[in-house]
Scaffold this motif. Structure first.
Motif, PDB file in Angstrom:
ATOM      1  N   TYR A  65     -27.089 -55.611  35.077  1.00 33.69           N
ATOM      2  CA  TYR A  65     -25.812 -55.193  34.504  1.00 33.69           C
ATOM      3  C   TYR A  65     -25.983 -54.940  33.024  1.00 33.69           C
ATOM      4  O   TYR A  65     -26.880 -55.467  32.386  1.00 33.69           O
ATOM      5  CB  TYR A  65     -24.741 -56.271  34.721  1.00 33.69           C
ATOM      6  N   GLY A  66     -25.086 -54.155  32.457  1.00 31.15           N
ATOM      7  CA  GLY A  66     -25.123 -53.915  31.020  1.00 31.15           C
ATOM      8  C   GLY A  66     -25.426 -52.471  30.700  1.00 31.15           C
ATOM      9  O   GLY A  66     -25.567 -51.626  31.579  1.00 31.15           O
ATOM     10  N   GLY A  67     -25.529 -52.194  29.451  1.00 35.93           N
ATOM     11  CA  GLY A  67     -25.758 -50.831  29.004  1.00 35.93           C
ATOM     12  C   GLY A  67     -24.463 -50.036  28.995  1.00 35.93           C
ATOM     13  O   GLY A  67     -23.470 -50.424  29.600  1.00 35.93           O
ATOM     14  N   THR A  68     -24.470 -48.935  28.307  1.00 37.55           N
ATOM     15  CA  THR A  68     -23.319 -48.045  28.230  1.00 37.55           C
ATOM     16  C   THR A  68     -23.694 -46.714  28.858  1.00 37.55           C
ATOM     17  O   THR A  68     -24.675 -46.095  28.459  1.00 37.55           O
ATOM     18  CB  THR A  68     -22.914 -47.819  26.756  1.00 37.55           C
ATOM     19  N   GLN A  69     -22.916 -46.293  29.846  1.00 35.14           N
ATOM     20  CA  GLN A  69     -23.191 -45.030  30.531  1.00 35.14           C
ATOM     21  C   GLN A  69     -22.804 -43.861  29.635  1.00 35.14           C
ATOM     22  O   GLN A  69     -21.745 -43.862  29.024  1.00 35.14           O
ATOM     23  CB  GLN A  69     -22.427 -44.963  31.839  1.00 35.14           C
ATOM     24  N   VAL A  70     -23.688 -42.864  29.561  1.00 35.69           N
ATOM     25  CA  VAL A  70     -23.454 -41.671  28.749  1.00 35.69           C
ATOM     26  C   VAL A  70     -23.786 -40.459  29.606  1.00 35.69           C
ATOM     27  O   VAL A  70     -24.861 -40.388  30.195  1.00 35.69           O
ATOM     28  CB  VAL A  70     -24.364 -41.669  27.496  1.00 35.69           C
ATOM     29  N   ASN A  71     -22.857 -39.502  29.686  1.00 31.88           N
ATOM     30  CA  ASN A  71     -23.107 -38.260  30.413  1.00 31.88           C
ATOM     31  C   ASN A  71     -23.345 -37.143  29.409  1.00 31.88           C
ATOM     32  O   ASN A  71     -22.511 -36.890  28.546  1.00 31.88           O
ATOM     33  CB  ASN A  71     -21.924 -37.899  31.313  1.00 31.88           C
ATOM     34  N   LEU A  72     -24.512 -36.503  29.524  1.00 32.61           N
ATOM     35  CA  LEU A  72     -24.852 -35.358  28.680  1.00 32.61           C
ATOM     36  C   LEU A  72     -25.125 -34.187  29.605  1.00 32.61           C
ATOM     37  O   LEU A  72     -26.116 -34.185  30.333  1.00 32.61           O
ATOM     38  CB  LEU A  72     -26.083 -35.649  27.822  1.00 32.61           C
ATOM     39  N   GLY A  73     -24.241 -33.224  29.596  1.00 30.47           N
ATOM     40  CA  GLY A  73     -24.374 -32.110  30.532  1.00 30.47           C
ATOM     41  C   GLY A  73     -24.157 -32.638  31.943  1.00 30.47           C
ATOM     42  O   GLY A  73     -23.173 -33.311  32.216  1.00 30.47           O
ATOM     43  N   ASP A  74     -25.091 -32.370  32.828  1.00 32.00           N
ATOM     44  CA  ASP A  74     -24.979 -32.851  34.210  1.00 32.00           C
ATOM     45  C   ASP A  74     -25.859 -34.070  34.475  1.00 32.00           C
ATOM     46  O   ASP A  74     -26.001 -34.495  35.605  1.00 32.00           O
ATOM     47  CB  ASP A  74     -25.317 -31.724  35.192  1.00 32.00           C
ATOM     48  N   LYS A  75     -26.448 -34.654  33.426  1.00 26.83           N
ATOM     49  CA  LYS A  75     -27.313 -35.828  33.595  1.00 26.83           C
ATOM     50  C   LYS A  75     -26.611 -37.089  33.120  1.00 26.83           C
ATOM     51  O   LYS A  75     -25.795 -37.059  32.202  1.00 26.83           O
ATOM     52  CB  LYS A  75     -28.622 -35.652  32.823  1.00 26.83           C
ATOM     53  N   GLU A  76     -26.990 -38.206  33.756  1.00 23.66           N
ATOM     54  CA  GLU A  76     -26.426 -39.509  33.402  1.00 23.66           C
ATOM     55  C   GLU A  76     -27.507 -40.359  32.743  1.00 23.66           C
ATOM     56  O   GLU A  76     -28.609 -40.487  33.261  1.00 23.66           O
ATOM     57  CB  GLU A  76     -25.924 -40.196  34.662  1.00 23.66           C
ATOM     58  N   PHE A  77     -27.187 -40.928  31.593  1.00 22.48           N
ATOM     59  CA  PHE A  77     -28.097 -41.791  30.850  1.00 22.48           C
ATOM     60  C   PHE A  77     -27.395 -43.119  30.576  1.00 22.48           C
ATOM     61  O   PHE A  77     -26.194 -43.247  30.771  1.00 22.48           O
ATOM     62  CB  PHE A  77     -28.488 -41.143  29.517  1.00 22.48           C
ATOM     63  N   HIS A  78     -28.171 -44.095  30.091  1.00 19.58           N
ATOM     64  CA  HIS A  78     -27.610 -45.391  29.707  1.00 19.58           C
ATOM     65  C   HIS A  78     -28.184 -45.790  28.353  1.00 19.58           C
ATOM     66  O   HIS A  78     -29.371 -45.588  28.097  1.00 19.58           O
ATOM     67  CB  HIS A  78     -27.942 -46.454  30.754  1.00 19.58           C
ATOM     68  N   LEU A  79     -27.335 -46.358  27.504  1.00 23.09           N
ATOM     69  CA  LEU A  79     -27.747 -46.879  26.204  1.00 23.09           C
ATOM     70  C   LEU A  79     -27.858 -48.393  26.290  1.00 23.09           C
ATOM     71  O   LEU A  79     -26.937 -49.063  26.754  1.00 23.09           O
ATOM     72  CB  LEU A  79     -26.706 -46.528  25.138  1.00 23.09           C
ATOM     73  N   TYR A  80     -28.991 -48.921  25.861  1.00 25.05           N
ATOM     74  CA  TYR A  80     -29.227 -50.364  25.820  1.00 25.05           C
ATOM     75  C   TYR A  80     -29.672 -50.744  24.419  1.00 25.05           C
ATOM     76  O   TYR A  80     -30.276 -49.941  23.715  1.00 25.05           O
ATOM     77  CB  TYR A  80     -30.349 -50.766  26.788  1.00 25.05           C
ATOM     78  N   ARG A  81     -29.407 -51.979  24.037  1.00 26.56           N
ATOM     79  CA  ARG A  81     -29.996 -52.506  22.807  1.00 26.56           C
ATOM     80  C   ARG A  81     -31.437 -52.883  23.126  1.00 26.56           C
ATOM     81  O   ARG A  81     -31.757 -53.250  24.250  1.00 26.56           O
ATOM     82  CB  ARG A  81     -29.226 -53.729  22.314  1.00 26.56           C
ATOM     83  N   ASP A  82     -32.292 -52.792  22.150  1.00 23.95           N
ATOM     84  CA  ASP A  82     -33.710 -53.087  22.337  1.00 23.95           C
ATOM     85  C   ASP A  82     -33.924 -54.477  22.949  1.00 23.95           C
ATOM     86  O   ASP A  82     -34.728 -54.650  23.860  1.00 23.95           O
ATOM     87  CB  ASP A  82     -34.433 -52.965  20.997  1.00 23.95           C
ATOM     88  N   GLU A  83     -33.167 -55.464  22.482  1.00 27.60           N
ATOM     89  CA  GLU A  83     -33.365 -56.836  22.977  1.00 27.60           C
ATOM     90  C   GLU A  83     -32.874 -57.036  24.412  1.00 27.60           C
ATOM     91  O   GLU A  83     -33.201 -58.031  25.051  1.00 27.60           O
ATOM     92  CB  GLU A  83     -32.715 -57.863  22.044  1.00 27.60           C
ATOM     93  N   ASP A  84     -32.094 -56.093  24.956  1.00 20.13           N
ATOM     94  CA  ASP A  84     -31.612 -56.200  26.344  1.00 20.13           C
ATOM     95  C   ASP A  84     -32.636 -55.707  27.354  1.00 20.13           C
ATOM     96  O   ASP A  84     -32.530 -56.016  28.544  1.00 20.13           O
ATOM     97  CB  ASP A  84     -30.313 -55.425  26.520  1.00 20.13           C
TER      98      ASP A  84
END
Length: 97
Positions: A71-90
């Motif tokens: 669990y965790g991270g922030t979902q980010v949609n760029l165009g038609d792709k899905e990415f997730h942002l995490y902090r380095d320590e996570d």
């Protein structure tokens, strides 16, 4: 217009790796067979600063395959792709062949 996201501070942009749904022989795999939560690092921020102002670089680099928390991270949609942002320590670790 293509968008590109460059993370700030110690954040890491990851594209999750989808587990295979069938083998090379065509045998369908159950959904729970490969539950490894991993992803490929697409972009990294410059790092965070300590109390004195020294830059603490991010511990992973673009192209690394990393083990992610369930669990965790922030979902980010760029165009038609899905990415997730995490902090380095996570990020739990890097995966190597």
């Amino acid at each position: 217009m293509a968008k590109r996201l460059i993370p700030t501070l110690n954040r890491v942009l990851v594209e999750k790796v989808l587990p295979p749904t069938k083998t090379s022989a065509g045998i369908l795999l159950p959904e729970k067979a490969s539950k490894l939560n991993s992803g490929k690092v697409v972009a990294v921020g410059p790092g965070a600063r300590d109390r004195v102002g020294n830059l603490l670089p991010v511990s992973v680099k673009e192209g690394d395959t990393v083990l992610l928390p369930e669990y965790g991270g922030t979902q980010v949609n760029l165009g038609d792709k899905e990415f997730h942002l995490y902090r380095d320590e996570d990020i739990l670790g890097t995966l190597h062949d």
